[in-house]
Design an enzyme around this catalytic site. Structure first.
Site, PDB file in Angstrom:
ATOM      1  CG  ASP A 134     -39.678  29.249   0.784  1.00  0.00           C
ATOM      2  OD1 ASP A 134     -39.342  28.150   0.345  1.00  0.00           O
ATOM      3  OD2 ASP A 134     -41.063  29.450   1.032  1.00  0.00           O
TER       4      ASP A 134
ATOM      5  CG  ASP B 181     -43.677  26.036  -3.259  1.00  0.00           C
ATOM      6  OD1 ASP B 181     -44.325  26.414  -4.130  1.00  0.00           O
ATOM      7  OD2 ASP B 181     -42.513  25.311  -3.073  1.00  0.00           O
TER       8      ASP B 181
ATOM      9  CG  ASP C 200     -43.822  30.118   3.824  1.00  0.00           C
ATOM     10  OD1 ASP C 200     -44.692  29.355   3.961  1.00  0.00           O
ATOM     11  OD2 ASP C 200     -42.793  29.558   3.026  1.00  0.00           O
TER      12      ASP C 200
END
Length: 231
Positions: free
Chosen positions: A12, A14, A171
């Site tokens: 991922d 961001d 995240d």
């Protein structure tokens, strides 16, 4: 260096590779302010971490009663975000180190993000990661964003990898849910510590509750190389 066999790694972007959330918060805050919503806070922003910009804006239109077309809001937000991202985006040092370790071992890698293709390109170019991460998938290119598995499955397809051979670094809970739905293993590094108990994170094969403060590139690489991700 120990081999990772057939393993492919999907990052991922961001909140995982880079700390772009402050820029997304500011871009979104400015867009909402332009629509008369002037009390948007960081705590409210955290609710949307891991959700694509387009889907976030669709939720905002409903929540705040915005009358501007979704395409207009998306264009404005992306423009503001790109200005901020090009000016400054922080790469997590240990994530950069992991990318370098994986590249040295010839491990296939991809980025699968809810951001627009233009935002992903700007960040990877501006941070010097573009040369290492050449396979990129935006949620704009698939039917459904996270928590649907589409972006991860498309990344695996482009890498020529079986989903079961892929490990996702994420995240946010929607991303962890997407990895599980895609049949992939997941290393979860929560951006919002208070969300570490989210049910989606319980499905991760490795959950680092301390987030980036707990993450080290060497430990992640060793975990993959030792085959712990397949347990």
């Amino acid at each position: 260096m120990r081999t990772l066999g057939r393993t492919s790694v999907i990052f991922d972007l961001d909140g995982t590779l880079v700390d772009s959330e402050p820029n997304y918060f500011e871009a979104g805050r400015r867009t909402l302010a332009g629509q008369g919503v002037t009390d948007f806070t960081w705590d409210e922003h955290e609710r949307y971490v891991g959700i694509s910009t387009q889907e976030t804006l669709a939720l905002w239109r409903e929540r705040y009663g915005l009358t501007a077309p979704l395409d207009t809001l998306l264009s404005e937000t992306n423009r503001r975000y790109l200005e901020l991202a090009r000016a400054s985006t922080h790469v997590y040092p240990e994530m950069r180190r992991l990318v370098e370790l994986l590249a040295a071992a010839d491990v296939p890698m991809a980025v699968a993000s809810g951001s627009s293709p233009e935002a992903i390109e700007a960040i990877l170019a501006g941070t010097g990661l573009a040369s290492r991460l050449t396979t990129v998938v935006s949620a704009d290119e698939v039917a459904h964003g996270k928590p649907a598995p589409d972006v991860f499955l498309e990344a695996a397809r482009r890498l020529g990898a079986a989903p079961a051979d892929c490990v996702v670094l994420e995240d946010a809970a929607p991303g962890a849910a997407a990895a599980h739905a895609a049949g992939m293993r997941c290393i979860a590094v929560p951006y919002v510590a208070a969300q570490a108990d989210a049910p989606a994170f319980a499905r991760a094969h490795l959950l680092l509750r301390g987030g980036q403060a707990e993450f080290t590139a060497q430990a992640a690489y060793d975990w993959l190389a030792n085959g712990a991700a397949r347990s």
